[in-house]
Design a protein around this motif. Structure first.
Motif, mmCIF file in Angstrom:
data_model
loop_
_atom_site.group_PDB
_atom_site.id
_atom_site.type_symbol
_atom_site.label_atom_id
_atom_site.label_comp_id
_atom_site.label_asym_id
_atom_site.label_seq_id
_atom_site.Cartn_x
_atom_site.Cartn_y
_atom_site.Cartn_z
ATOM 1 N N TRP A 118 -7.168 1.436 2.864
ATOM 2 C CA TRP A 118 -6.306 2.141 3.761
ATOM 3 C C TRP A 118 -7.114 3.467 4.102
ATOM 4 O O TRP A 118 -7.123 3.838 5.175
ATOM 5 N N SER A 119 -7.589 4.180 3.213
ATOM 6 C CA SER A 119 -8.053 5.640 3.511
ATOM 7 C C SER A 119 -9.535 5.356 4.256
ATOM 8 O O SER A 119 -9.766 6.125 5.029
ATOM 9 N N TRP A 179 2.361 9.871 6.676
ATOM 10 C CA TRP A 179 1.884 8.383 7.385
ATOM 11 C C TRP A 179 1.547 8.796 9.033
ATOM 12 O O TRP A 179 1.705 8.385 10.062
ATOM 13 N N VAL A 202 0.716 -1.208 -0.162
ATOM 14 C CA VAL A 202 -0.191 -0.116 -0.141
ATOM 15 C C VAL A 202 0.816 1.163 -0.033
ATOM 16 O O VAL A 202 0.516 2.254 -0.501
ATOM 17 N N ARG A 203 2.141 1.211 0.245
ATOM 18 C CA ARG A 203 2.988 2.306 0.673
ATOM 19 C C ARG A 203 3.116 2.844 -0.746
ATOM 20 O O ARG A 203 3.185 4.038 -1.039
ATOM 21 N N THR A 230 -5.840 -1.140 -2.668
ATOM 22 C CA THR A 230 -5.343 -1.243 -1.385
ATOM 23 C C THR A 230 -5.373 0.211 -0.692
ATOM 24 O O THR A 230 -5.337 0.234 0.528
ATOM 25 N N THR A 231 -5.181 1.157 -1.285
ATOM 26 C CA THR A 231 -5.098 2.500 -1.028
ATOM 27 C C THR A 231 -6.498 3.072 -0.582
ATOM 28 O O THR A 231 -6.710 3.909 0.528
#
Length: 128
Positions: A36-37, A128, A16-17, A32-33
């Motif tokens: 994550w959000s 982050w 995700v990074r 994935t982002t």
């Protein structure tokens, strides 16, 4: 899909990074982002769980696929005779072959470092 392919696939969907550094500043979301959000404030856990279901199903199908296709049968790699390595004279194509090898290395090795440096010195990089 082999076990190594399955592991590579799982690591790719876990990443995700890199997509966050490269895509989020441009307003582009990957699966994935987006998941994550959904964990950011205020967290939407039910939406994050629902968004993760396609990745979970894809992983289950990728893990069960070879078992389903092969059944009880197995597979083995059949090899031939070992031959001693031999030199190939490239003559004038030597520098073109070197440039091609460097271009192949450019994508997985050099470009992520350049993107990381760009994100490190960017004033609007995601925190982050």
């Amino acid at each position: 899909m082999s076990q190594a392919g399955l592991i590579a696939f799982l690591q790719a969907i876990d990443a995700v990074r890199s997509p966050a550094i490269l895509a989020l500043p441009a307003g582009f979301h990957t699966m994935t982002t987006k998941i994550w959000s959904l964990f950011q404030y205020p967290p939407k856990l039910e939406l994050a769980a629902a968004a993760a279901v396609p990745l979970l199903l894809l992983t289950i199908f990728a893990a069960a696929g070879p078992k389903f296709l092969l059944g009880r049968r197995g597979y083995s790699v059949v090899g031939g005779k070992y031959g001693a390595p031999r030199k190939v004279e490239l003559k004038g194509w030597r520098w073109a072959a070197l440039a091609l090898c460097l271009m192949v290395l450019l994508n997985p090795v050099f470009l992520p470092y350049l993107a990381l440096l760009n994100a490190a010195f960017s004033p609007n990089a995601p925190r982050w």
